[in-house]
Write a protein that holds these residues in place. Structure first.
Motif, PDB file in Angstrom:
ATOM      1  N   GLN A  37       0.874  -1.169  -0.073  1.00  0.00           N
ATOM      2  CA  GLN A  37       0.130   0.064   0.121  1.00  0.00           C
ATOM      3  C   GLN A  37       0.940   1.346  -0.012  1.00  0.00           C
ATOM      4  O   GLN A  37       0.390   2.252  -0.634  1.00  0.00           O
ATOM      5  N   ASN A  38       2.081   1.237   0.517  1.00  0.00           N
ATOM      6  CA  ASN A  38       2.818   2.262   0.719  1.00  0.00           C
ATOM      7  C   ASN A  38       4.321   1.996   0.166  1.00  0.00           C
ATOM      8  O   ASN A  38       5.320   1.912   0.929  1.00  0.00           O
ATOM      9  N   PRO A  39       4.410   1.778  -1.055  1.00  0.00           N
ATOM     10  CA  PRO A  39       5.742   1.473  -1.660  1.00  0.00           C
ATOM     11  C   PRO A  39       6.900   2.284  -1.518  1.00  0.00           C
ATOM     12  O   PRO A  39       6.609   3.721  -1.849  1.00  0.00           O
ATOM     13  N   ARG A  40       8.079   1.920  -1.333  1.00  0.00           N
ATOM     14  CA  ARG A  40       9.112   2.870  -1.168  1.00  0.00           C
ATOM     15  C   ARG A  40      10.413   2.148  -1.178  1.00  0.00           C
ATOM     16  O   ARG A  40      10.336   0.856  -0.986  1.00  0.00           O
ATOM     17  N   GLU A  41      11.444   2.853  -1.357  1.00  0.00           N
ATOM     18  CA  GLU A  41      12.757   2.330  -1.431  1.00  0.00           C
ATOM     19  C   GLU A  41      13.368   2.990  -0.133  1.00  0.00           C
ATOM     20  O   GLU A  41      13.654   4.240   0.050  1.00  0.00           O
ATOM     21  N   LEU A  42      14.040   2.277   0.685  1.00  0.00           N
ATOM     22  CA  LEU A  42      14.637   2.790   1.989  1.00  0.00           C
ATOM     23  C   LEU A  42      16.096   2.400   1.919  1.00  0.00           C
ATOM     24  O   LEU A  42      16.415   1.512   1.796  1.00  0.00           O
ATOM     25  N   GLN A  43      16.870   3.714   1.949  1.00  0.00           N
ATOM     26  CA  GLN A  43      18.462   3.622   2.133  1.00  0.00           C
ATOM     27  C   GLN A  43      18.774   3.284   3.526  1.00  0.00           C
ATOM     28  O   GLN A  43      18.068   3.707   4.548  1.00  0.00           O
ATOM     29  N   PHE A  44      19.514   2.058   3.990  1.00  0.00           N
ATOM     30  CA  PHE A  44      19.906   1.611   5.095  1.00  0.00           C
ATOM     31  C   PHE A  44      21.526   1.741   5.152  1.00  0.00           C
ATOM     32  O   PHE A  44      22.068   1.852   4.146  1.00  0.00           O
ATOM     33  N   PRO A  45      21.921   1.914   6.315  1.00  0.00           N
ATOM     34  CA  PRO A  45      23.345   1.855   6.547  1.00  0.00           C
ATOM     35  C   PRO A  45      23.961   0.704   6.137  1.00  0.00           C
ATOM     36  O   PRO A  45      23.653  -0.469   6.360  1.00  0.00           O
ATOM     37  N   ILE A  98      10.906  14.571   4.107  1.00  0.00           N
ATOM     38  CA  ILE A  98      11.666  13.097   3.725  1.00  0.00           C
ATOM     39  C   ILE A  98      11.567  12.269   4.548  1.00  0.00           C
ATOM     40  O   ILE A  98      11.314  10.866   4.419  1.00  0.00           O
ATOM     41  N   VAL A  99      11.144  12.531   6.143  1.00  0.00           N
ATOM     42  CA  VAL A  99      10.860  11.563   7.189  1.00  0.00           C
ATOM     43  C   VAL A  99       9.610  10.948   6.882  1.00  0.00           C
ATOM     44  O   VAL A  99       9.337   9.739   6.832  1.00  0.00           O
ATOM     45  N   GLN A 100       8.724  11.755   6.447  1.00  0.00           N
ATOM     46  CA  GLN A 100       7.153  11.394   6.114  1.00  0.00           C
ATOM     47  C   GLN A 100       7.314  10.230   5.016  1.00  0.00           C
ATOM     48  O   GLN A 100       6.684   9.183   4.972  1.00  0.00           O
ATOM     49  N   GLN A 101       8.175  10.614   3.901  1.00  0.00           N
ATOM     50  CA  GLN A 101       8.059   9.680   2.918  1.00  0.00           C
ATOM     51  C   GLN A 101       9.125   8.190   3.280  1.00  0.00           C
ATOM     52  O   GLN A 101       8.333   7.228   2.966  1.00  0.00           O
ATOM     53  N   PHE A 102       9.848   8.448   4.301  1.00  0.00           N
ATOM     54  CA  PHE A 102      10.621   7.252   4.728  1.00  0.00           C
ATOM     55  C   PHE A 102       9.890   6.390   5.470  1.00  0.00           C
ATOM     56  O   PHE A 102       9.746   5.194   5.548  1.00  0.00           O
ATOM     57  N   LEU A 103       8.912   7.011   6.337  1.00  0.00           N
ATOM     58  CA  LEU A 103       7.925   6.245   6.998  1.00  0.00           C
ATOM     59  C   LEU A 103       6.652   5.663   6.330  1.00  0.00           C
ATOM     60  O   LEU A 103       5.894   4.642   6.729  1.00  0.00           O
ATOM     61  N   GLY A 104       6.592   6.103   5.038  1.00  0.00           N
ATOM     62  CA  GLY A 104       5.378   5.725   4.124  1.00  0.00           C
ATOM     63  C   GLY A 104       3.996   6.516   4.817  1.00  0.00           C
ATOM     64  O   GLY A 104       2.859   5.623   4.577  1.00  0.00           O
ATOM     65  N   GLN A 105       4.124   7.400   5.488  1.00  0.00           N
ATOM     66  CA  GLN A 105       2.818   8.031   5.844  1.00  0.00           C
ATOM     67  C   GLN A 105       2.275   9.057   4.858  1.00  0.00           C
ATOM     68  O   GLN A 105       3.055   9.683   3.973  1.00  0.00           O
ATOM     69  N   GLN A 106       0.712   9.056   4.880  1.00  0.00           N
ATOM     70  CA  GLN A 106       0.322   9.567   3.690  1.00  0.00           C
ATOM     71  C   GLN A 106       0.237  11.236   3.989  1.00  0.00           C
ATOM     72  O   GLN A 106       0.193  11.873   2.512  1.00  0.00           O
ATOM     73  N   SER A 107       0.314  11.640   5.179  1.00  0.00           N
ATOM     74  CA  SER A 107       0.212  13.023   5.323  1.00  0.00           C
ATOM     75  C   SER A 107       1.412  13.580   6.100  1.00  0.00           C
ATOM     76  O   SER A 107       1.517  12.712   7.088  1.00  0.00           O
TER      77      SER A 107
END
Length: 377
Positions: free
Chosen positions: A123-131, A202-211
């Motif tokens: 539902q909230n697709p994204r690519e997350l950069q990890f250490p 950016i944090v919002q996108q990282f968490l996959g939050q809609q708002s």
């Protein structure tokens, strides 16, 4: 005038002349120095009381507890089970994934070890950069012989079972059980990123939050927080407009007028009182009055450092600790962090720095005369 300057210079010894040359060089370099980084509210917010979260230190303690628990496995079956849970923890700790998102990952296709990416689908697709170090740890766990036959489904675990194991780890780090839920760890990672000056969007996108409103719920700015942010911004503006290394922005607290001179007391946003003495003509030209904002600047060579409590005629006297010392052949640049948080730069002779035995962390007094303070609007 030229004759007067020549006469004064001829009266100086070689070491004094060399120090003056060093100060001039320092002044030229400071003019070309890049401005300080822009302030960010990351270090100046509190988290609302209704948002349960862990500090970075607590998160690190939980991670160590999980790792010790995983490494303490005494059988192949136990090592496989604990390794899977260790992976889930790392994904939530560093990727702020929802528990369901972490358990839905395909460890063969959704973990890109070459680019250190975790690909979240659904539902909230994204690519997350990890250490890179964390990706290396996950790869090591997945490539362990105990995971043979599970690849692709290593993370497919029951949510209730995962939550129960997370709660059990709370006793190892002396934390309430409700603070070791996957949800709290996810929120904690979001707050950690905001504290690390990652922009809210950016944090919002990282968490996959809609708002962004959901992400903003982690933040609360008190009056003190707001004052600190504005103070940092005003100080940065002042530093960009002057070659002086030291700038204090604040409100004029008091003005005392004499026949020729005017004494001005500035109260900074952090509670520091800086006193300046300027000519009455300058005060009139600047249209100074109590209650307005101004910036007090002091060039680094005019700052005096002292390790004693001897009486002094300097009106401005603050205590702090040495932050860093850069020794040159003739001069030394010393950064001091004052007790209220401001940083002051002083340029003194290298010999003086050695005599004072300056080193990071050493208590020090910062002094400068009121006549050395330049006011600007």
């Amino acid at each position: 005038m030229q004759e007067e300057i020549t006469r004064l210079v001829h009266g100086l010894d070689e070491s004094a002349l060399r120090f003056i040359e060093a100060c001039i060089r320092h002044e030229r370099e400071s003019r070309n120095a890049p401005p300080p980084p822009p302030p960010h509210p990351g270090g100046h917010f509190t988290v609302p009381e209704n948002v349960k979260h862990l500090t970075s230190e607590q998160l690190d303690a939980v991670a160590k507890s999980f790792l010790d628990w995983y490494k303490g496995a005494v059988s192949t079956t136990q090592s496989r089970s604990r390794g899977r849970l260790w992976l889930v923890f790392l994904l939530i700790r560093y990727g702020a994934l929802r528990l369901g998102e972490a358990l839905a990952l395909d460890d063969r296709n959704d973990l890109n070890f070459t680019r250190s990416l975790v690909i979240v689908r659904g539902q909230n697709p994204r690519e997350l950069q990890f250490p890179e170090a964390i990706m290396g740890e996950m790869r090591q766990v997945l490539e362990s012989p105990v995971m043979f036959g599970l690849r692709g489904e290593v993370l497919h675990l029951d949510q209730g079972y995962v939550r129960r194991i997370f709660y059990e780890r709370a006793k190892d780090v002396d934390l309430p059980k409700d603070l070791l839920s996957p949800r709290v760890i996810r929120h904690s990672r979001g707050i950690e990123l905001l504290r690390g000056e990652v922009p809210l969007k950016i944090v919002q996108q990282f968490l996959g939050q809609q708002s962004p409103t959901l992400t903003a719920s982690y933040l609360h700015f008190s009056r003190e927080d707001a004052r600190q942010i504005v103070h940092s911004h005003l100080r940065r503006e002042a530093m960009k407009k002057t070659s002086a290394r030291n700038a204090f922005t604040g409100t004029i607290n008091r003005i005392t007028r004499g026949d020729l001179l005017v004494e001005v007391e500035i109260l900074t946003g952090t509670g520091l009182k800086v006193v300046a003495v300027i000519t009455a003509e300058s005060a009139d030209n600047l249209e100074l009055r109590e209650g307005i904002n101004t910036t007090a600047t002091i060039k680094a060579p005019w700052v005096i450092l002292s390790t004693g409590d001897a009486p002094t005629s300097a009106r401005n006297h603050f205590s702090g600790k040495v932050q860093s010392v850069q020794l040159g052949e003739i001069e030394a640049e010393v950064l001091v962090t004052l007790d209220e948080g401001s940083t002051v730069c002083a340029v003194i002779t290298a010999q003086s720095a050695r005599q004072l035995k300056l080193e990071p962390g050493k208590p020090i007094s910062v002094l400068f005369k009121a006549f050395a303070v330049v006011l600007g609007m």
